[in-house]
Design a protein around this motif. Structure first.
Motif, PDB file in Angstrom:
ATOM      1  N   ASN A   1      41.916  52.485  37.772  1.00  0.00           N
ATOM      2  CA  ASN A   1      42.830  51.449  38.257  1.00  0.00           C
ATOM      3  C   ASN A   1      42.340  50.839  39.570  1.00  0.00           C
ATOM      4  O   ASN A   1      42.474  49.636  39.790  1.00  0.00           O
ATOM      5  CB  ASN A   1      44.241  52.010  38.417  1.00  0.00           C
TER       6      ASN A   1
ATOM      7  N   LEU B   1      39.490  48.468  38.698  1.00  0.00           N
ATOM      8  CA  LEU B   1      39.996  47.246  38.076  1.00  0.00           C
ATOM      9  C   LEU B   1      40.659  46.326  39.086  1.00  0.00           C
ATOM     10  O   LEU B   1      40.507  45.103  39.020  1.00  0.00           O
ATOM     11  CB  LEU B   1      40.988  47.588  36.950  1.00  0.00           C
ATOM     12  N   SER B   2      41.367  46.888  40.038  1.00  0.00           N
ATOM     13  CA  SER B   2      42.036  46.050  41.036  1.00  0.00           C
ATOM     14  C   SER B   2      41.028  45.342  41.929  1.00  0.00           C
ATOM     15  O   SER B   2      41.308  44.259  42.446  1.00  0.00           O
ATOM     16  CB  SER B   2      43.018  46.864  41.869  1.00  0.00           C
TER      17      SER B   2
ATOM     18  N   ILE C   1      38.243  43.994  40.904  1.00  0.00           N
ATOM     19  CA  ILE C   1      37.606  42.885  40.207  1.00  0.00           C
ATOM     20  C   ILE C   1      38.593  41.841  39.698  1.00  0.00           C
ATOM     21  O   ILE C   1      38.179  40.824  39.171  1.00  0.00           O
ATOM     22  CB  ILE C   1      36.731  43.374  39.037  1.00  0.00           C
ATOM     23  N   ARG C   2      39.877  42.084  39.859  1.00  0.00           N
ATOM     24  CA  ARG C   2      40.860  41.086  39.431  1.00  0.00           C
ATOM     25  C   ARG C   2      40.719  39.840  40.300  1.00  0.00           C
ATOM     26  O   ARG C   2      40.525  39.899  41.500  1.00  0.00           O
ATOM     27  CB  ARG C   2      42.262  41.643  39.533  1.00  0.00           C
ATOM     28  N   ILE C   3      40.848  38.692  39.668  1.00  0.00           N
ATOM     29  CA  ILE C   3      40.694  37.427  40.371  1.00  0.00           C
ATOM     30  C   ILE C   3      42.067  36.840  40.664  1.00  0.00           C
ATOM     31  O   ILE C   3      42.907  36.724  39.780  1.00  0.00           O
ATOM     32  CB  ILE C   3      39.871  36.425  39.532  1.00  0.00           C
ATOM     33  N   ASN C   4      42.274  36.470  41.914  1.00  0.00           N
ATOM     34  CA  ASN C   4      43.496  35.791  42.319  1.00  0.00           C
ATOM     35  C   ASN C   4      43.287  34.301  42.083  1.00  0.00           C
ATOM     36  O   ASN C   4      42.589  33.637  42.836  1.00  0.00           O
ATOM     37  CB  ASN C   4      43.800  36.079  43.793  1.00  0.00           C
ATOM     38  N   ARG C   5      43.888  33.767  41.040  1.00  0.00           N
ATOM     39  CA  ARG C   5      43.696  32.361  40.658  1.00  0.00           C
ATOM     40  C   ARG C   5      44.273  31.388  41.687  1.00  0.00           C
ATOM     41  O   ARG C   5      43.970  30.217  41.666  1.00  0.00           O
ATOM     42  CB  ARG C   5      44.321  32.091  39.291  1.00  0.00           C
TER      43      ARG C   5
END
Length: 74
Positions: free
Chosen positions: A17, A20-21, A23-27
């Motif tokens: 987790n 993954l957090s 590499i998450r993209i803030n659009r």
């Protein structure tokens, strides 16, 4: 024995987790218009593709190589 396996499973889930957090993209992130390293203009296509980018593609590549080799700047 099941406690060890349960603990290992919990730790693995936490690590997954966390990865993954990262590499998450803030659009909704705002990209820089100019690279923070070389001050060259960041192309619109890059700014749209990678919201929140602060480096041009060349400087980002150098930054990633630096981080991979462990010689990160302070």
């Amino acid at each position: 024995m099941s406690d060890i396996i349960d603990n290992a499973s919990d730790l693995e889930e936490l690590q997954r987790n966390a990865a993954l957090s990262l590499i998450r993209i803030n659009r909704n992130a705002v990209s820089a218009l100019h690279c923070m390293e070389c001050e060259e203009e960041i192309p619109e296509a890059r700014r749209k593709t990678i919201p929140g980018c602060q480096l041009c593609a060349s400087c980002k590549q150098i930054d990633e190589l630096r981080n991979k080799s462990g010689s990160r700047r302070s």
